[in-house]
Scaffold this motif. Structure first.
Motif, short mmCIF file in Angstrom:
data_model
loop_
_atom_site.label_atom_id
_atom_site.label_comp_id
_atom_site.label_asym_id
_atom_site.label_seq_id
_atom_site.Cartn_x
_atom_site.Cartn_y
_atom_site.Cartn_z
N ASN A 227 40.21 44.41 45.53
CA ASN A 227 41.57 44.04 45.92
C ASN A 227 42.38 43.64 44.69
OD1 ASN A 227 40.96 44.47 48.64
ND2 ASN A 227 40.28 42.35 48.91
N SER A 228 41.73 42.94 43.76
CA SER A 228 42.41 42.53 42.53
C SER A 228 42.81 43.75 41.70
CB SER A 228 41.51 41.60 41.71
OG SER A 228 41.25 40.41 42.42
N ILE A 229 41.92 44.72 41.62
CA ILE A 229 42.22 45.93 40.86
C ILE A 229 43.38 46.69 41.51
CG2 ILE A 229 41.30 48.19 40.17
CD1 ILE A 229 38.54 46.82 39.92
N GLU A 230 43.40 46.70 42.84
CA GLU A 230 44.50 47.37 43.54
C GLU A 230 45.83 46.66 43.30
OE1 GLU A 230 45.76 48.76 48.10
OE2 GLU A 230 43.79 47.88 47.72
N ALA A 231 45.79 45.33 43.19
CA ALA A 231 47.02 44.54 43.10
C ALA A 231 47.56 44.41 41.69
CB ALA A 231 46.78 43.14 43.68
N VAL A 232 46.73 44.64 40.67
CA VAL A 232 47.16 44.38 39.29
C VAL A 232 48.07 45.49 38.78
CG1 VAL A 232 45.26 45.54 38.05
CG2 VAL A 232 46.33 43.46 37.08
N ALA A 233 48.97 45.13 37.89
CA ALA A 233 49.91 46.08 37.30
C ALA A 233 49.23 46.93 36.23
CB ALA A 233 51.09 45.32 36.69
N LEU A 234 49.89 48.01 35.84
CA LEU A 234 49.43 48.81 34.71
C LEU A 234 49.37 47.91 33.46
CD1 LEU A 234 51.57 52.04 35.22
CD2 LEU A 234 49.20 51.66 35.94
N ASN A 235 48.29 48.02 32.72
CA ASN A 235 48.06 47.19 31.53
C ASN A 235 48.07 45.69 31.85
OD1 ASN A 235 49.90 49.47 29.42
ND2 ASN A 235 47.70 49.35 29.74
N GLY A 236 47.81 45.35 33.12
CA GLY A 236 47.76 43.94 33.51
C GLY A 236 46.41 43.32 33.21
N HIS A 237 46.23 42.11 33.70
CA HIS A 237 45.01 41.36 33.42
C HIS A 237 44.43 40.77 34.70
CE1 HIS A 237 45.58 41.37 29.01
NE2 HIS A 237 46.87 41.34 29.32
#
Length: 330
Positions: A227-237
């Motif tokens: 879910n975190s990977i789905e929610a994170v922005a491009l080049n996010g953390h």
């Protein structure tokens, strides 16, 4: 001095009140009279799993990591502390480091800091492990003003402090949870509440962001990392405290996002950069003194002799906030 020891490990193991020798201060350490100690999930894991965890002390085991108290003696080489100082830290209860479920601890001064002035000893004892974890997770992810930060498990021990710290750093904060109690905690600290049981990741990500959250702090972990990977922005953390799992990182790769694993016990276990924990604790005290960091403490009170009940209460899942064991209940 009185100590609550575990003579064996296991879910049904019990703490035994035992008289042990009061420790003597040594170089680079401080002797602290303990006022209170908090119970963390890792403490219950050690009690239940014992030698299945490589960080468990040998029996008879003196557990307990977090503490607040007053310095009674200062060892050679210690700077910045004196007898009578009120302090807090996370400094024992694993490997060869004696824990806090007793009256005194000799703690490495690098792992200790002056307690927040506006908090009680009870409140202060609730902070070290979870607050250091929250601070490390956010700073390693490079959180800064005007970012959008999502905290998974925003009402939990680490989560409710991560919400407050992210707000302090100037971010716009969103936090997942479910139910009225968790909603109230998240909103109390100025974050937007997301009910993970009724709102899909894609839906709330599209609702609140333009392409994803700059930082996702996942205190739930495991399968929730997807879910975190789905929610994170491009080049996010993404920072996570629970990555004990197998995971397909392909979606993370195509987002070019970073994954930071936070395991705050490393300085204690490996005597690695311990002074960073002391520095973080001093910073957290400053933030608290400015009115931006307050732990939620469960309303149930437990004496040192009732530590078994405290552990059981944490494992029941019914606690609201951190559970604290007090040497002298006011």
């Amino acid at each position: 001095m009185k100590a609550m020891l575990l003579n064996s490990y296991g879910e049904h193991a019990t703490f035994t009140a035992t008289e042990i020798e009061k420790p003597a201060v040594k170089a680079n350490h401080v002797l602290v009279k303990i006022a209170a100690s908090s119970v963390n999930t890792i403490d219950t894991m050690i009690k239940n799993m014992g030698t299945d965890l490589p960080l468990s002390p040998a029996t008879p085991a003196l557990l307990g990591m977090d503490f607040s108290g007053t310095i009674e003696a200062v060892g050679d080489g210690v700077e910045g502390f004196k007898v009578g100082d009120e302090v807090y830290g996370c400094a024992g209860g694993l490997a060869d480091l004696p824990g806090t479920l007793t009256e005194y601890i000799v703690a490495d001064s690098s792992l200790v800091a002056h307690k927040p002035k506006g908090l009680t000893m009870r409140e202060t004892a609730a902070l070290p492990l979870v607050a250091i974890t929250a601070y490390e997770g956010l700073t390693r992810a490079g959180v800064k003003a005007d970012q959008k930060v999502l905290v998974h498990g925003g009402s939990g021990g680490v989560g409710h402090l991560a919400v407050q710290l992210a707000k302090y750093f100037g971010a716009e904060v969103f936090a997942t949870g479910t139910g009225d109690n968790q909603k109230e905690i998240v909103e109390k600290f100025g974050a937007t509440f997301i009910d993970f049981k009724t709102e899909k990741v894609a839906d709330y990500t599209a609702k609140y962001t333009d392409g994803g959250f700059d930082v996702v702090f996942d205190t739930v972990g495991g399968a929730n990392l997807n879910n975190s990977i789905e929610a994170v922005a491009l080049n996010g953390h993404i920072s996570t405290t629970v990555s004990l799992c197998e995971l397909d990182l392909t979606p993370l790769h195509f987002k070019g996002a970073s994954l930071h694993v936070v395991f705050m016990l490393i300085p204690m276990l490996h005597n690695f950069k311990r002074d960073e924990h002391g520095t973080i604790l001093e910073r957290l005290a400053e933030i608290s003194n400015e009115g931006h960091l307050t732990p939620i403490v469960d309303e149930n009170k437990f004496s040192l002799e009732e530590v078994g009940d405290a552990y059981a209460h944490l494992q029941s899942g019914k606690a609201i906030g951190k559970i604290v064991v007090e040497n002298e209940i006011e």
